[in-house]
Design a protein around this motif. Structure first.
Motif, PDB file in Angstrom:
ATOM      1  N   MET A 138       0.826  -1.206   0.000  1.00  0.00           N
ATOM      2  CA  MET A 138       0.000   0.000   0.000  1.00  0.00           C
ATOM      3  C   MET A 138       0.861   1.256   0.000  1.00  0.00           C
ATOM      4  O   MET A 138       1.855   1.337   0.719  1.00  0.00           O
ATOM      5  CB  MET A 138      -0.943   0.009   1.210  1.00  0.00           C
ATOM      6  N   THR A 139       0.451   2.242  -0.782  1.00  0.00           N
ATOM      7  CA  THR A 139       1.119   3.543  -0.779  1.00  0.00           C
ATOM      8  C   THR A 139       0.493   4.436   0.287  1.00  0.00           C
ATOM      9  O   THR A 139      -0.554   4.110   0.865  1.00  0.00           O
ATOM     10  CB  THR A 139       0.982   4.216  -2.145  1.00  0.00           C
ATOM     11  N   THR A 140       1.146   5.584   0.545  1.00  0.00           N
ATOM     12  CA  THR A 140       0.557   6.553   1.474  1.00  0.00           C
ATOM     13  C   THR A 140      -0.837   6.958   1.009  1.00  0.00           C
ATOM     14  O   THR A 140      -1.766   7.065   1.818  1.00  0.00           O
ATOM     15  CB  THR A 140       1.452   7.796   1.579  1.00  0.00           C
ATOM     16  N   TYR A 141      -0.986   7.186  -0.279  1.00  0.00           N
ATOM     17  CA  TYR A 141      -2.288   7.557  -0.838  1.00  0.00           C
ATOM     18  C   TYR A 141      -3.321   6.466  -0.564  1.00  0.00           C
ATOM     19  O   TYR A 141      -4.453   6.763  -0.143  1.00  0.00           O
ATOM     20  CB  TYR A 141      -2.146   7.794  -2.343  1.00  0.00           C
ATOM     21  N   ASP A 142      -2.954   5.201  -0.753  1.00  0.00           N
ATOM     22  CA  ASP A 142      -3.872   4.087  -0.481  1.00  0.00           C
ATOM     23  C   ASP A 142      -4.318   4.096   0.977  1.00  0.00           C
ATOM     24  O   ASP A 142      -5.498   3.880   1.282  1.00  0.00           O
ATOM     25  CB  ASP A 142      -3.189   2.747  -0.782  1.00  0.00           C
ATOM     26  N   ARG A 143      -3.370   4.331   1.879  1.00  0.00           N
ATOM     27  CA  ARG A 143      -3.698   4.304   3.310  1.00  0.00           C
ATOM     28  C   ARG A 143      -4.596   5.478   3.679  1.00  0.00           C
ATOM     29  O   ARG A 143      -5.476   5.337   4.539  1.00  0.00           O
ATOM     30  CB  ARG A 143      -2.413   4.319   4.140  1.00  0.00           C
ATOM     31  N   ARG A 144      -4.370   6.642   3.074  1.00  0.00           N
ATOM     32  CA  ARG A 144      -5.240   7.791   3.342  1.00  0.00           C
ATOM     33  C   ARG A 144      -6.685   7.479   2.953  1.00  0.00           C
ATOM     34  O   ARG A 144      -7.623   7.765   3.702  1.00  0.00           O
ATOM     35  CB  ARG A 144      -4.764   9.020   2.577  1.00  0.00           C
ATOM     36  N   LEU A 145      -6.863   6.898   1.767  1.00  0.00           N
ATOM     37  CA  LEU A 145      -8.214   6.584   1.301  1.00  0.00           C
ATOM     38  C   LEU A 145      -8.856   5.491   2.156  1.00  0.00           C
ATOM     39  O   LEU A 145     -10.050   5.563   2.476  1.00  0.00           O
ATOM     40  CB  LEU A 145      -8.183   6.147  -0.165  1.00  0.00           C
ATOM     41  N   ALA A 146      -8.070   4.493   2.547  1.00  0.00           N
ATOM     42  CA  ALA A 146      -8.607   3.411   3.374  1.00  0.00           C
ATOM     43  C   ALA A 146      -9.062   3.931   4.733  1.00  0.00           C
ATOM     44  O   ALA A 146     -10.120   3.528   5.247  1.00  0.00           O
ATOM     45  CB  ALA A 146      -7.562   2.312   3.551  1.00  0.00           C
ATOM     46  N   ALA A 147      -8.279   4.843   5.334  1.00  0.00           N
ATOM     47  CA  ALA A 147      -8.654   5.409   6.637  1.00  0.00           C
ATOM     48  C   ALA A 147      -9.925   6.232   6.522  1.00  0.00           C
ATOM     49  O   ALA A 147     -10.798   6.170   7.391  1.00  0.00           O
ATOM     50  CB  ALA A 147      -7.514   6.265   7.187  1.00  0.00           C
ATOM     51  N   LEU A 196     -15.890   6.715   7.500  1.00  0.00           N
ATOM     52  CA  LEU A 196     -17.268   6.912   7.059  1.00  0.00           C
ATOM     53  C   LEU A 196     -18.131   5.704   7.380  1.00  0.00           C
ATOM     54  O   LEU A 196     -19.302   5.826   7.764  1.00  0.00           O
ATOM     55  CB  LEU A 196     -17.292   7.207   5.558  1.00  0.00           C
ATOM     56  N   SER A 197     -17.564   4.512   7.238  1.00  0.00           N
ATOM     57  CA  SER A 197     -18.308   3.296   7.564  1.00  0.00           C
ATOM     58  C   SER A 197     -18.571   3.214   9.065  1.00  0.00           C
ATOM     59  O   SER A 197     -19.673   2.875   9.501  1.00  0.00           O
ATOM     60  CB  SER A 197     -17.526   2.072   7.090  1.00  0.00           C
ATOM     61  N   ARG A 198     -17.543   3.546   9.851  1.00  0.00           N
ATOM     62  CA  ARG A 198     -17.703   3.461  11.312  1.00  0.00           C
ATOM     63  C   ARG A 198     -18.729   4.457  11.822  1.00  0.00           C
ATOM     64  O   ARG A 198     -19.454   4.175  12.777  1.00  0.00           O
ATOM     65  CB  ARG A 198     -16.359   3.705  11.996  1.00  0.00           C
ATOM     66  N   LEU A 199     -18.812   5.636  11.200  1.00  0.00           N
ATOM     67  CA  LEU A 199     -19.783   6.616  11.652  1.00  0.00           C
ATOM     68  C   LEU A 199     -21.200   6.049  11.617  1.00  0.00           C
ATOM     69  O   LEU A 199     -22.007   6.310  12.508  1.00  0.00           O
ATOM     70  CB  LEU A 199     -19.699   7.877  10.793  1.00  0.00           C
ATOM     71  N   ASN A 200     -21.510   5.258  10.607  1.00  0.00           N
ATOM     72  CA  ASN A 200     -22.841   4.657  10.533  1.00  0.00           C
ATOM     73  C   ASN A 200     -23.099   3.725  11.709  1.00  0.00           C
ATOM     74  O   ASN A 200     -24.188   3.716  12.284  1.00  0.00           O
ATOM     75  CB  ASN A 200     -22.994   3.891   9.213  1.00  0.00           C
ATOM     76  N   HIS A 201     -22.087   2.932  12.086  1.00  0.00           N
ATOM     77  CA  HIS A 201     -22.245   2.023  13.231  1.00  0.00           C
ATOM     78  C   HIS A 201     -22.374   2.804  14.541  1.00  0.00           C
ATOM     79  O   HIS A 201     -23.159   2.445  15.415  1.00  0.00           O
ATOM     80  CB  HIS A 201     -21.063   1.064  13.301  1.00  0.00           C
ATOM     81  N   LEU A 202     -21.595   3.885  14.674  1.00  0.00           N
ATOM     82  CA  LEU A 202     -21.675   4.687  15.892  1.00  0.00           C
ATOM     83  C   LEU A 202     -23.037   5.365  16.015  1.00  0.00           C
ATOM     84  O   LEU A 202     -23.598   5.460  17.111  1.00  0.00           O
ATOM     85  CB  LEU A 202     -20.564   5.729  15.916  1.00  0.00           C
ATOM     86  N   HIS A 203     -23.563   5.827  14.895  1.00  0.00           N
ATOM     87  CA  HIS A 203     -24.891   6.443  14.934  1.00  0.00           C
ATOM     88  C   HIS A 203     -25.946   5.419  15.322  1.00  0.00           C
ATOM     89  O   HIS A 203     -26.835   5.703  16.139  1.00  0.00           O
ATOM     90  CB  HIS A 203     -25.223   7.054  13.570  1.00  0.00           C
ATOM     91  N   LEU A 204     -25.845   4.200  14.781  1.00  0.00           N
ATOM     92  CA  LEU A 204     -26.751   3.125  15.181  1.00  0.00           C
ATOM     93  C   LEU A 204     -26.622   2.843  16.669  1.00  0.00           C
ATOM     94  O   LEU A 204     -27.615   2.698  17.388  1.00  0.00           O
ATOM     95  CB  LEU A 204     -26.443   1.864  14.374  1.00  0.00           C
ATOM     96  N   ARG A 205     -25.381   2.791  17.135  1.00  0.00           N
ATOM     97  CA  ARG A 205     -25.100   2.519  18.552  1.00  0.00           C
ATOM     98  C   ARG A 205     -25.699   3.598  19.452  1.00  0.00           C
ATOM     99  O   ARG A 205     -26.281   3.317  20.486  1.00  0.00           O
ATOM    100  CB  ARG A 205     -23.572   2.484  18.717  1.00  0.00           C
ATOM    101  N   ALA A 206     -25.563   4.866  19.039  1.00  0.00           N
ATOM    102  CA  ALA A 206     -26.026   5.980  19.863  1.00  0.00           C
ATOM    103  C   ALA A 206     -27.534   6.110  19.890  1.00  0.00           C
ATOM    104  O   ALA A 206     -28.094   6.694  20.819  1.00  0.00           O
ATOM    105  CB  ALA A 206     -25.408   7.285  19.360  1.00  0.00           C
ATOM    106  N   THR A 207     -28.219   5.569  18.884  1.00  0.00           N
ATOM    107  CA  THR A 207     -29.669   5.739  18.782  1.00  0.00           C
ATOM    108  C   THR A 207     -30.450   4.479  19.134  1.00  0.00           C
ATOM    109  O   THR A 207     -31.659   4.429  18.918  1.00  0.00           O
ATOM    110  CB  THR A 207     -30.050   6.201  17.364  1.00  0.00           C
ATOM    111  N   LEU A 208     -29.774   3.455  19.669  1.00  0.00           N
ATOM    112  CA  LEU A 208     -30.494   2.259  20.104  1.00  0.00           C
ATOM    113  C   LEU A 208     -31.481   2.616  21.212  1.00  0.00           C
ATOM    114  O   LEU A 208     -31.146   3.362  22.133  1.00  0.00           O
ATOM    115  CB  LEU A 208     -29.521   1.212  20.642  1.00  0.00           C
ATOM    116  N   PRO A 209     -32.691   2.085  21.154  1.00  0.00           N
ATOM    117  CA  PRO A 209     -33.642   2.351  22.241  1.00  0.00           C
ATOM    118  C   PRO A 209     -33.217   1.662  23.529  1.00  0.00           C
ATOM    119  O   PRO A 209     -32.462   0.685  23.506  1.00  0.00           O
ATOM    120  CB  PRO A 209     -34.953   1.761  21.710  1.00  0.00           C
ATOM    121  N   GLN A 210     -33.683   2.169  24.636  1.00  0.00           N
ATOM    122  CA  GLN A 210     -33.344   1.589  25.936  1.00  0.00           C
ATOM    123  C   GLN A 210     -33.824   0.146  25.998  1.00  0.00           C
ATOM    124  O   GLN A 210     -34.950  -0.169  25.626  1.00  0.00           O
ATOM    125  CB  GLN A 210     -33.973   2.391  27.073  1.00  0.00           C
TER     126      GLN A 210
END
Length: 414
Positions: A46-55, A60-74
């Protein structure tokens, strides 16, 4: 024969424990960034450019999981969104069982649970100290609708993801030992964890598990009775010493502080009053999640757009959006980066984080292209403060006082 093996295992455990640190005295762990040459994930091709895009893609993918996590009902199960490791960033060395089996586990301030993948990574039949939790145990009730057991049997679970893939396993208990920065052992005793033995989802890489660090009952810190922890992440992340995380009495919790919002899921949500670009402030007044498992900070479009608009007027030779992730890039030198005004995050309370230039813009490769390291949140009203912007800061979490603290530091010196 069995008794001989048992005696040998007990002798091995006693010998290996003699040099172990006491969890009551506080302890430190070395964090290995997934893109470090010391990481099991490191890809030489992997190049530096590849790693930047992967991160950026992971963020962006993790944000979706965190939003799901934060909005789970009690009362809903919190297992499913916690069992997705592919987006996480920092790995630690963990040994489980008697005799110990070494595994690589991600740390995650956005999930509750400690969990481990099964064979070939961990085989409970080879650990003399391994036990399963019964179905009527209190931790088993936390699995909610994902619990599949009944009566007095072991606590089993089955998780179904949005793509219809599944993971199943058993809630378990065994001895855990962590590796300190000086390679010594930190014996924390028995820890409850999910042993995931069947999965239709093929996790990428060589991750073996996850260590959850939220303020909730099944997380590692609450199981150990720890009320403080902190981390200091280096620039760059591939230094031999690596980044550090301190627990208990060794935690570094000082500097400017911001209150943690009370929430159902033990997440580290704080108020973001606004962001300033030099002397010009963009107000916000909404919550933001502090999460060391996310790489890039992602901002609500209501804050991100005016910030980008103002910065675009200041950068030399602005470029189009790079690969759909980075919305503000330019061609220039690091001296050009230094001349730009500083970006400062103003959190609730007295907490301020003035980003250093190395965490404001990232060099994309060898062609002198620099891109703003902040990304646009794909979820309106939901923002995450990621670990790139935490570099060269002590970030402390005080669960008793319910605050997160920030103190500028040169993390490579520790």
């Amino acid at each position: 024969m069995a008794s001989t093996i048992l005696i040998a295992a007990m002798f091995f455990h006693l010998c290996s424990s003699t040099s172990a640190l006491s969890v009551n005295d506080g302890f430190a762990l070395r964090l290995i960034h997934r893109d470090s040459p010391h990481s099991p994930f490191y890809n030489h091709s992997m190049t530096t450019y590849d790693r930047r895009l992967a991160a950026a893609r992971r963020s962006l993918s993790r944000l979706n999981h965190l939003h799901l996590r934060a909005t789970l009902p009690q009362g809903a199960s919190e297992f499913a969104p916690a069992l997705i490791p592919d987006e996480l960033e920092y790995v630690i060395n963990v040994s489980i069982g008697t005799p110990p089996t070494k595994v690589y586990a991600f740390i995650d301030t956005g999930s509750d649970l400690v969990w481990v993948k099964g064979i070939p990574f961990f085989d409970p039949d080879k650990s003399f100290s391994y036990t399963t939790l019964p179905c009527n145990a209190e931790p088993c009730n936390d699995l909610g609708n994902d619990r599949t057991c009944k009566g007095q049997g072991s606590c089993t679970y089955r998780i179904t993801y949005e793509d219809r893939s599944t993971t199943s396993g058993v809630l378990s208990k065994d001895k855990f030992t962590f590796e300190a920065p000086d390679k010594s052992s930190v014996d924390v005793g028995f820890v409850q964890f999910g042993y995931s033995n069947v999965s239709s989802r093929e996790f990428t890489g060589k991750e073996n598990g996850c260590v959850g660090l939220t303020d909730s009952s099944l997380s590692l810190i609450n199981q150990l009775g720890i009320k403080k922890f902190s981390h200091c992440m280096t620039i760059p992340d591939d230094q031999v010493r690596g980044s550090l995380m301190y627990f208990g009495s060794r935690a570094v919790v000082y500097g400017s502080q911001t209150p943690i919002f009370q929430n159902l899921h033990g997440l580290y949500m704080v108020k973001l009053d606004g962001i300033s670009l030099g002397d010009e402030e963009i107000p916000n007044g909404k919550a933001i999640m502090i999460d060391c498992g996310t790489s890039h900070t992602q901002l609500d479009p209501m804050v991100f757009q005016p910030l980008v608009d103002k910065m675009r007027q200041l950068v030399p030779k602005p470029m189009p959006i790079v690969s759909g992730f980075f919305e503000l890039c330019f061609r220039g030198t690091f001296d050009d980066v230094r001349k730009l005004p500083n970006i400062t995050f103003h959190f609730g309370g007295d907490a301020k984080v003035e980003l250093i230039k190395e965490t404001t813009f990232l060099k994309m490769g060898n062609d002198n292209v620099w891109c703003l390291a902040l990304l646009r949140s794909k979820v309106w009203g939901f923002s995450v403060f990621g670990n790139i912007q935490m570099r060269n800061f002590w970030v402390g979490y005080d669960l008793e006082r319910k605050v997160v603290s920030f103190q500028a530091a040169i993390c490579a010196q520790f």
